[in-house]
Design a protein around this motif. Sequence first.
Motif, mmCIF file in Angstrom:
data_model
loop_
_atom_site.group_PDB
_atom_site.id
_atom_site.type_symbol
_atom_site.label_atom_id
_atom_site.label_comp_id
_atom_site.label_asym_id
_atom_site.label_seq_id
_atom_site.Cartn_x
_atom_site.Cartn_y
_atom_site.Cartn_z
ATOM 1 N N ALA B 23 53.549 124.858 61.850
ATOM 2 C CA ALA B 23 54.461 124.390 60.810
ATOM 3 C C ALA B 23 54.793 122.902 60.965
ATOM 4 N N GLU B 24 54.668 122.382 62.189
ATOM 5 C CA GLU B 24 54.994 120.965 62.409
ATOM 6 C C GLU B 24 53.886 120.029 61.941
ATOM 7 N N LEU B 25 52.698 120.595 61.762
ATOM 8 C CA LEU B 25 51.507 119.760 61.616
ATOM 9 C C LEU B 25 51.509 118.847 60.383
ATOM 10 N N PRO B 26 51.845 119.369 59.179
ATOM 11 C CA PRO B 26 51.766 118.481 58.004
ATOM 12 C C PRO B 26 52.655 117.243 58.146
ATOM 13 N N ALA B 27 53.886 117.441 58.629
ATOM 14 C CA ALA B 27 54.800 116.312 58.757
ATOM 15 C C ALA B 27 54.304 115.333 59.818
ATOM 16 N N LEU B 28 53.781 115.877 60.917
ATOM 17 C CA LEU B 28 53.308 115.003 61.997
ATOM 18 C C LEU B 28 52.110 114.174 61.543
ATOM 19 N N LEU B 29 51.179 114.845 60.833
ATOM 20 C CA LEU B 29 50.002 114.121 60.339
ATOM 21 C C LEU B 29 50.430 112.994 59.407
ATOM 22 N N ALA B 30 51.335 113.319 58.487
ATOM 23 C CA ALA B 30 51.787 112.302 57.533
ATOM 24 C C ALA B 30 52.470 111.155 58.257
ATOM 25 N N ASN B 31 53.282 111.515 59.228
ATOM 26 C CA ASN B 31 54.045 110.520 59.974
ATOM 27 C C ASN B 31 53.139 109.578 60.771
ATOM 28 N N VAL B 32 52.207 110.170 61.544
ATOM 29 C CA VAL B 32 51.318 109.345 62.371
ATOM 30 C C VAL B 32 50.386 108.518 61.485
ATOM 31 N N ALA B 33 49.903 109.133 60.403
ATOM 32 C CA ALA B 33 48.999 108.408 59.513
ATOM 33 C C ALA B 33 49.721 107.218 58.881
ATOM 34 N N GLN B 34 51.005 107.427 58.583
ATOM 35 C CA GLN B 34 51.754 106.349 57.939
ATOM 36 C C GLN B 34 52.024 105.204 58.911
ATOM 37 N N THR B 35 52.385 105.552 60.142
ATOM 38 C CA THR B 35 52.743 104.488 61.082
ATOM 39 C C THR B 35 51.522 103.869 61.752
ATOM 40 N N CYS B 36 50.460 104.635 61.935
ATOM 41 C CA CYS B 36 49.319 104.124 62.701
ATOM 42 C C CYS B 36 48.058 103.969 61.854
ATOM 43 N N GLY B 37 48.107 104.309 60.582
ATOM 44 C CA GLY B 37 46.914 104.198 59.746
ATOM 45 C C GLY B 37 46.098 105.461 59.784
ATOM 46 N N THR B 38 45.433 105.701 60.918
ATOM 47 C CA THR B 38 44.612 106.906 61.026
ATOM 48 C C THR B 38 44.878 107.580 62.361
ATOM 49 N N THR B 39 44.370 108.796 62.493
ATOM 50 C CA THR B 39 44.532 109.543 63.739
ATOM 51 C C THR B 39 43.352 110.499 63.892
ATOM 52 N N LEU B 40 43.422 111.400 64.872
ATOM 53 C CA LEU B 40 42.334 112.344 65.110
ATOM 54 C C LEU B 40 42.887 113.499 65.943
ATOM 55 N N ALA B 41 42.353 114.708 65.698
ATOM 56 C CA ALA B 41 42.757 115.848 66.522
ATOM 57 C C ALA B 41 42.093 115.741 67.888
ATOM 58 N N TYR B 42 42.851 116.076 68.941
ATOM 59 C CA TYR B 42 42.348 116.006 70.322
ATOM 60 C C TYR B 42 42.610 117.355 70.973
ATOM 61 N N GLY B 43 41.571 117.943 71.560
ATOM 62 C CA GLY B 43 41.739 119.265 72.168
ATOM 63 C C GLY B 43 41.790 119.167 73.675
ATOM 64 N N GLU B 44 40.695 119.549 74.332
ATOM 65 C CA GLU B 44 40.637 119.494 75.781
ATOM 66 C C GLU B 44 39.985 118.199 76.274
ATOM 67 N N GLY B 45 39.563 117.351 75.349
ATOM 68 C CA GLY B 45 38.978 116.076 75.769
ATOM 69 C C GLY B 45 37.670 116.221 76.511
ATOM 70 N N ARG B 46 36.844 117.184 76.115
ATOM 71 C CA ARG B 46 35.568 117.399 76.810
ATOM 72 C C ARG B 46 34.405 116.679 76.142
ATOM 73 N N SER B 47 34.650 116.009 75.029
ATOM 74 C CA SER B 47 33.614 115.129 74.489
ATOM 75 C C SER B 47 33.473 113.971 75.465
ATOM 76 N N TYR B 48 32.233 113.547 75.690
ATOM 77 C CA TYR B 48 31.989 112.592 76.774
ATOM 78 C C TYR B 48 32.287 111.148 76.381
ATOM 79 N N GLY B 49 31.994 110.811 75.135
ATOM 80 C CA GLY B 49 32.048 109.402 74.744
ATOM 81 C C GLY B 49 33.279 109.084 73.928
#
Lengths: 248, 436
Positions: B23-49
Amino acid sequence: MKQKRILIIGASSAIAAACARLWAGDGARFFLVARDAEKLAAMASDLGARGASETQSFLMDASDTSAHAGMIREAFQAFQGLDIALIAHGTLPDQTACEQDAALALREFGVNGLSVIALLTGLASRFEQQRGGALAVITSVAGERGRPGNYVYGSAKAAVSTFCEGLRARLFKHGVTLTDIRPGFVATPMTRGLPLPAWLTSTPEAVAKRIVSGIGRGTDVLYTPFYWYFILCAIRHLPRAIFKRLKL
Amino acid sequence: MKLLSWGRYPPLPQAAHAVAWRAELPALLANVAQTCGTTLAYGEGRSYGDSCLAESGQVLSFRGLDRFLAADWSSGILRAEAGITLEAIIAVSLPRGWFPAVTPGTKYITLGGAIANDVHGKNHHRQGAFGCHVRRFGLLRSDRGRLECAPDLEPELFAATIGGLGLTGLIEWVEIQLMPVASGWIDGLVQRFDDLDGFFALSAELDARHEFCVSWVDCAARGKKAGRGIYMAGDFAAENWPLPAPRRKWRFPFMPPVSLVNTWSLRAFNAIYWRKAPPKSRRAPAAYDAFFYPLDSLLDWNRLYGSKGFQQYQALIPEREAGDGIRAMLTAISGSGQGSFLAVLKRCGGALSPGVLSFPRPGVTLALDFPQTPYLEEQLFPRLDAIVREAGGRLYPAKDAHMRGDDFRRAYPDWEKIEALRDPSLLSCFWRRVTQ
C-alpha cells in the motif's frame, strides 16, 4: 505436537511478523491484532502459506484501552485458551517534539507504556485462571537508562519492564511465564531513517529467532541480539557524573 | 546504508528507500520520482554490474515485500510479493513436493529480479528461462497505476517486463508455476573432459537425458590442456528420501585490500579441482543446495575479489559458431592470466521465453568473473567483445558493467520496444549507458 494458539497484539510490526513466520512453520493458530485490515489480510495469507493452521484477525488500536476487554475475550474464545500472547505494538516518539508538547509526550507514554500495562493486566488474570501459558512483551534496551535522545520512549518501556518484574513473580506461582524482550538496534519500519550504526543493527528475522526460542523456554528477560546484554551491563554501570555528560 | 551491485563495480552507491507494505508503494514511487527524477526497484542486489543501479542513485528496496499471497499445493501455483527470495520459497515449497521450475546459481534472488532479468539455470535446455513459468504479475506504473499482466492481459507489457530489467514498471507481486519434485536430492553424475571437443561430445550425448546440465571449465589451462573441465548433470531423485539437512553457512568475514583471486591461486586451484574429478562418468548424489547453489554456503563471497570488486563476463555464442567462438574466448582468457575459479559452460536450448529482451538463445554460454583492473576494459574485454560480435553472440545485461552501446543494440534489436514501454520514472545506470 499440539498446535500452539498464539495472540499477537501489534501483529504487523516487523519483529512480531517475523516471530509469527517462525511459529507458522510449526502449524500455529493465530489471533492477530492490529489497526490496519489490509496489513492483517496480507499477513494471514503469508502465514497460511507458511503452514499456519488458522489465522483470525481483530482490528484494534492498542491505545484504545476500552477495547481491550472485548479483544481479550474473543482471543480466548477463538481457540478455547491461549498458549502464547505477545505484545509488540509501539511507536518511536519524536523526542524533540515531546519536549515542547506535554500532551504529545503523554500520548506517546500512553501508547508505549500505559496501553501495554492495561493489556498485561487483562491478559494476566486470564492466564492465571488457565494456569499456564507464556506472556511476552517487547520492551527495549532503551528502558534501562534514560537517555537525552529518547527518554520519553525509554521511560515508558522502563515502566513496562518494572511492571513485568512484579507481575512475573505473581504469575510464577501459577505456571505462567512472562518474557521481557529487550531488542537492541533492529532495522524495521519503526527505526527507518534513524542513523543506526550498521555493524550494531540486526534484522527482524535474526531477532525473532531468539525471541521465539526464548518464549518457548520461558526466559525472564531476553536481550536480543545477545550481545546487548553486555552492552547494557556496561551502560548500567556508567556513573551518573559521566552519563549525564554523554550525548546519547 | 548504501547499496552496490554484486560485483561492487561500478562503484555507484545507492541510497535505499525501503518498502514494507504494498500500500505504501504508489506514494513512495511518486515521491522519489518527483524529488530524484527517476528510480529503480532493488531486490537482493545479485545483478553483477549496473543493471540494478538507479541512474539517480536512489533505489526502492523491495526486501520488505516478501509475503506469500496464495499457495495451492495441489497444483503448485504460487503467488507472492516480488521481494520474496527463492530461498524463502524453497523452504516452504520443497517439504510439500515443489521446487522452482527454473533457478539460477543462487537462491538469494527475488521473484521480481528473476523476472526482470529472466534468469535461466541448469535446465534451460528443457524448461527455458524463468519467464516460461510466470503466469501473471502485478505491475505498478507511475503513469498508469496498478496493472495486472498475463499472456492474455496486457500482453505487450507482459512480454516487455520479462527480461525488461525492471524498467517497465515496479513488479509488485508474481504468480509462478512450480515444478513437482519427489525429493530434495539430485541424482547426479560427474565426468571430466580433456578439451572443448570433449565438452561438446558429452553435452551432445547427455544433455538430452538429464534435467540439469552444466560444466565447469578450467579457464587458466593453456596449450593442450585448454578447454578442459568437468561436466555435471543430474535429475531430482525419484526416491522419497528425507529432506537434506540445511548446510552450514560461512560468511567471508572481511574485505581484503587486494583480490585473493590471482594468476597463481587460480592455476593451483583449477589444476587440483580438475584432477579431483573422475575421468569416467561417475554417479554423484547431492543435496539440492550443494548441487544448485554451491556458492550460497559462503555468504558475501564477492568480498574475495577485494574492495575494487569484480566483473562477470557472460556471453552466449549461437550454436553454429559455438565451437570456434568459445575456443577463441578461452584462448584469449587463459593468455591474459585472469579469470575465476568458477567458470561455467552451459548449452542453452531452443525454448523461447516470452521475454522481449531475454538473454538465452540456442547456443553455448560461457560465464566467468574477473577481479576489477583497468586491464579488463583496456585489453581483455575488447578482445572478447570482438569474438562475440563476430560470432553473432550477445552479452548478459544482468552480469554486465562494460558492454558497448552499439553491441547491445545490435544483439538486442528489440530494445526500442522496451524503451517505448519504459516507465518514465524508472531508469537504470545500465540502460542509460547502452541506449544513450
